[in-house]
Design a protein around this motif. Structure first.
Motif, PDB file in Angstrom:
ATOM      1  N   TYR A   1       8.294 -12.054  -2.032  1.00  0.00           N
ATOM      2  CA  TYR A   1       7.791 -13.251  -1.617  1.00  0.00           C
ATOM      3  C   TYR A   1       7.874 -13.605  -0.081  1.00  0.00           C
ATOM      4  CZ  TYR A   1       7.100 -13.878  -6.380  1.00  0.00           C
ATOM      5  OH  TYR A   1       6.917 -13.763  -7.903  1.00  0.00           O
ATOM      6  N   ASP A   2       8.681 -12.838   0.560  1.00  0.00           N
ATOM      7  CA  ASP A   2       8.764 -13.086   1.895  1.00  0.00           C
ATOM      8  C   ASP A   2       7.186 -12.412   2.839  1.00  0.00           C
ATOM      9  OD1 ASP A   2       9.156  -9.888   3.131  1.00  0.00           O
ATOM     10  OD2 ASP A   2       9.895 -10.149   1.199  1.00  0.00           O
ATOM     11  N   THR A   3       7.070 -12.895   3.737  1.00  0.00           N
ATOM     12  CA  THR A   3       5.604 -12.781   4.521  1.00  0.00           C
ATOM     13  C   THR A   3       5.691 -11.254   4.761  1.00  0.00           C
ATOM     14  OG1 THR A   3       6.115 -14.810   5.805  1.00  0.00           O
ATOM     15  CG2 THR A   3       4.377 -13.258   6.566  1.00  0.00           C
ATOM     16  N   ASP A   4       6.438 -10.414   5.126  1.00  0.00           N
ATOM     17  CA  ASP A   4       6.157  -8.859   5.217  1.00  0.00           C
ATOM     18  C   ASP A   4       5.781  -8.284   3.936  1.00  0.00           C
ATOM     19  OD1 ASP A   4       6.841  -8.563   7.937  1.00  0.00           O
ATOM     20  OD2 ASP A   4       8.937  -8.552   7.680  1.00  0.00           O
ATOM     21  N   SER A   5       6.605  -8.719   2.818  1.00  0.00           N
ATOM     22  CA  SER A   5       6.238  -8.225   1.490  1.00  0.00           C
ATOM     23  C   SER A   5       4.634  -8.533   1.091  1.00  0.00           C
ATOM     24  CB  SER A   5       7.121  -8.483   0.464  1.00  0.00           C
ATOM     25  OG  SER A   5       8.404  -7.907   0.763  1.00  0.00           O
ATOM     26  N   LEU A   6       4.440  -9.890   1.125  1.00  0.00           N
ATOM     27  CA  LEU A   6       3.023 -10.363   0.734  1.00  0.00           C
ATOM     28  C   LEU A   6       1.931  -9.939   1.784  1.00  0.00           C
ATOM     29  CD1 LEU A   6       3.739 -14.036   0.219  1.00  0.00           C
ATOM     30  CD2 LEU A   6       3.393 -12.445  -1.275  1.00  0.00           C
ATOM     31  N   ALA A   7       2.370  -9.454   2.981  1.00  0.00           N
ATOM     32  CA  ALA A   7       1.276  -8.676   3.760  1.00  0.00           C
ATOM     33  C   ALA A   7       1.184  -7.194   3.403  1.00  0.00           C
ATOM     34  CB  ALA A   7       2.024  -8.700   5.301  1.00  0.00           C
ATOM     35  N   ALA A   8       2.248  -6.697   2.894  1.00  0.00           N
ATOM     36  CA  ALA A   8       2.161  -5.153   2.286  1.00  0.00           C
ATOM     37  C   ALA A   8       1.110  -5.275   1.135  1.00  0.00           C
ATOM     38  CB  ALA A   8       3.343  -4.739   2.136  1.00  0.00           C
ATOM     39  N   ASP A   9       1.431  -6.125   0.441  1.00  0.00           N
ATOM     40  CA  ASP A   9       0.569  -6.581  -0.799  1.00  0.00           C
ATOM     41  C   ASP A   9      -0.922  -6.461  -0.580  1.00  0.00           C
ATOM     42  OD1 ASP A   9       2.869  -6.648  -2.484  1.00  0.00           O
ATOM     43  OD2 ASP A   9       2.592  -8.690  -2.890  1.00  0.00           O
ATOM     44  N   VAL A  10      -1.396  -7.293   0.422  1.00  0.00           N
ATOM     45  CA  VAL A  10      -2.544  -7.341   0.947  1.00  0.00           C
ATOM     46  C   VAL A  10      -3.183  -5.945   1.423  1.00  0.00           C
ATOM     47  CG1 VAL A  10      -4.130  -8.584   2.436  1.00  0.00           C
ATOM     48  CG2 VAL A  10      -2.340  -9.838   1.513  1.00  0.00           C
ATOM     49  N   ILE A  11      -2.315  -5.318   2.089  1.00  0.00           N
ATOM     50  CA  ILE A  11      -2.805  -3.944   2.644  1.00  0.00           C
ATOM     51  C   ILE A  11      -2.792  -2.931   1.620  1.00  0.00           C
ATOM     52  CG2 ILE A  11      -2.320  -2.092   4.074  1.00  0.00           C
ATOM     53  CD1 ILE A  11      -0.427  -3.993   5.947  1.00  0.00           C
ATOM     54  N   ALA A  12      -2.262  -3.024   0.612  1.00  0.00           N
ATOM     55  CA  ALA A  12      -2.229  -2.100  -0.514  1.00  0.00           C
ATOM     56  C   ALA A  12      -3.423  -2.346  -1.364  1.00  0.00           C
ATOM     57  CB  ALA A  12      -0.947  -2.004  -1.434  1.00  0.00           C
ATOM     58  N   LEU A  13      -3.620  -3.751  -1.532  1.00  0.00           N
ATOM     59  CA  LEU A  13      -4.768  -4.136  -2.244  1.00  0.00           C
ATOM     60  C   LEU A  13      -6.057  -3.609  -1.657  1.00  0.00           C
ATOM     61  CD1 LEU A  13      -6.127  -5.802  -4.558  1.00  0.00           C
ATOM     62  CD2 LEU A  13      -6.273  -7.920  -2.634  1.00  0.00           C
ATOM     63  N   LEU A  14      -6.230  -3.497  -0.083  1.00  0.00           N
ATOM     64  CA  LEU A  14      -7.490  -2.918   0.341  1.00  0.00           C
ATOM     65  C   LEU A  14      -7.436  -1.574  -0.068  1.00  0.00           C
ATOM     66  CD1 LEU A  14      -7.147  -4.629   3.940  1.00  0.00           C
ATOM     67  CD2 LEU A  14      -8.539  -5.120   2.109  1.00  0.00           C
ATOM     68  N   ASP A  15      -6.190  -0.619  -0.165  1.00  0.00           N
ATOM     69  CA  ASP A  15      -6.425   0.600  -0.615  1.00  0.00           C
ATOM     70  C   ASP A  15      -6.856   0.580  -2.015  1.00  0.00           C
ATOM     71  OD1 ASP A  15      -5.126   1.224   1.981  1.00  0.00           O
ATOM     72  OD2 ASP A  15      -3.063   1.195   1.132  1.00  0.00           O
ATOM     73  N   GLN A  16      -6.392   0.042  -2.923  1.00  0.00           N
ATOM     74  CA  GLN A  16      -6.421  -0.254  -4.299  1.00  0.00           C
ATOM     75  C   GLN A  16      -8.100  -0.288  -4.273  1.00  0.00           C
ATOM     76  OE1 GLN A  16      -4.848   0.915  -6.639  1.00  0.00           O
ATOM     77  NE2 GLN A  16      -5.807   0.645  -8.261  1.00  0.00           N
ATOM     78  N   LEU A  17      -8.714  -1.199  -3.589  1.00  0.00           N
ATOM     79  CA  LEU A  17      -9.945  -1.515  -3.754  1.00  0.00           C
ATOM     80  C   LEU A  17     -10.950  -0.749  -3.205  1.00  0.00           C
ATOM     81  CD1 LEU A  17     -10.102  -5.529  -3.358  1.00  0.00           C
ATOM     82  CD2 LEU A  17     -10.040  -3.962  -5.435  1.00  0.00           C
ATOM     83  N   GLY A  18     -10.281   0.362  -2.197  1.00  0.00           N
ATOM     84  CA  GLY A  18     -11.067   1.367  -1.630  1.00  0.00           C
ATOM     85  C   GLY A  18     -11.905   0.696  -0.456  1.00  0.00           C
ATOM     86  N   LEU A  19     -11.139   0.043   0.318  1.00  0.00           N
ATOM     87  CA  LEU A  19     -11.928  -0.899   1.411  1.00  0.00           C
ATOM     88  C   LEU A  19     -10.937  -0.167   2.625  1.00  0.00           C
ATOM     89  CD1 LEU A  19     -11.965  -4.482   0.161  1.00  0.00           C
ATOM     90  CD2 LEU A  19     -13.912  -2.649   0.115  1.00  0.00           C
ATOM     91  N   ASP A  20     -11.930   0.460   3.320  1.00  0.00           N
ATOM     92  CA  ASP A  20     -11.502   0.895   4.903  1.00  0.00           C
ATOM     93  C   ASP A  20     -11.069  -0.350   5.760  1.00  0.00           C
ATOM     94  OD1 ASP A  20     -11.252   3.390   4.193  1.00  0.00           O
ATOM     95  OD2 ASP A  20     -13.408   3.763   4.949  1.00  0.00           O
TER      96      ASP A  20
END
Length: 307
Positions: free
Chosen positions: A81-100
């Protein structure tokens, strides 16, 4: 009742599903089609915080309203739940959704996550709209006299105490929501109940987020770690003139950024997506128009079956 069993609030056009990101199932509410826009909620809310902005934008954009790790209908985890981990979640979500690349919109605490995403992976963010949150270059001399505005965090951030408060003192959450706006409350009684009950179910996540901010983000801010990373993503910051948490004084400072502007909204408080949804939509559309990109709706990837 578990968090996954709570009834989902209805919003016309919503397509709900879960996507597994970094070992956690995140809930998404998606609307419309076109250029992708990822929207991140703040405290003490979830995806439904965007219910008044969505109808103004869904006609020409693919809106992806995310419940961050542990909130709304997303899976809770013991940590992350730290900011770096939540940011990593968002970047990984873009990957999972196939969004460059996507446009990013974030409110309140998640805007801090948004700034971290922009600094760590600027090529993934076409433009960023931050609402009711200071940027990483706020001057320390402006922050110190305003620290008292964060009084409520003392009831939330500490392990055990914070979870007890959020789970068993719903009047506290209601009070925070009511006092943080610039005029008569924009919420109906049913909406207040929805966010209050959701906060009770997400007490562990909210307490953990606030605690991680204390032990990680504040020391990093004092050392100026993130101030040294230049922001290259075109960014607009909207703040409320009557915001009791992050007032205009906290939006001053000289940003280390290529393109960052701040606009103060007269008469508005801390919940611009609900107090001024038309203005939020207008600013977002102007930001997108000023930063054209290739249409990248991405694939409709294989997330887990619906919500």
């Amino acid at each position: 009742m578990t968090i996954s069993e709570r009834p989902m609030p209805h919003l016309e056009g919503a397509a709900h599903r879960h996507v597994t990101v970094r070992g956690v199932r995140l809930h998404l509410a998606e609307f419309g089609s076109g250029d992708p826009v990822v929207l991140l909620h703040g405290f003490p809310q979830h995806w439904y915080a965007w219910r008044r902005v969505v109808p103004l934008l869904a006609g020409g954009h693919r809106l992806i309203c995310v419940d961050l790790r542990g909130f709304g209908w997303s899976e809770q985890s013991r940590s992350g739940y730290d900011t770096d981990s939540l940011a990593a979640d968002v970047i990984a979500l873009l990957d999972q959704l196939g969004l460059d690349q996507a446009v990013l919109v974030a409110h309140n605490w998640s805007a801090g996550v948004g700034f971290r995403v922009c600094q760590r992976a600027p090529e993934r963010v076409r433009a960023f709209l931050a609402l009711n949150m200071m940027h990483p270059w706020t001057r320390h001399r402006d922050m110190l006299p305003n620290l008292w505005r964060m009084w409520f965090t003392a009831f939330i951030e500490y392990p055990v105490l914070g979870r007890l408060v959020l789970r068993h003192w719903p009047a506290f959450t209601r009070h925070l929501m009511r006092r943080s706006v610039g005029g008569p409350g924009p919420w109906s009684e049913a909406e207040l109940t929805e966010f209050t009950e959701a906060t009770q179910f997400s007490a562990h996540a909210w307490q953990s987020l606030f605690w991680q901010y204390v032990v990680r983000d504040i020391p990093a801010g004092v050392r100026g770690i993130h101030r040294r990373t230049r922001l290259t993503v075109p960014t607009r910051v909207l703040g409320g003139a009557l915001d009791p948490v992050f007032p205009p004084a906290l939006l001053r400072g000289k940003p280390y950024a290529d393109d960052l502007t701040v606009r103060i909204v007269p008469g508005a408080g801390h919940h611009l997506p609900e107090e001024r949804p038309e203005l939020v939509a207008e600013e977002l559309l102007k930001l997108i128009a000023a930063n054209p990109g290739g249409a990248d709706g991405g694939s409709q990837p294989g997330g887990d079956a619906g919500a």
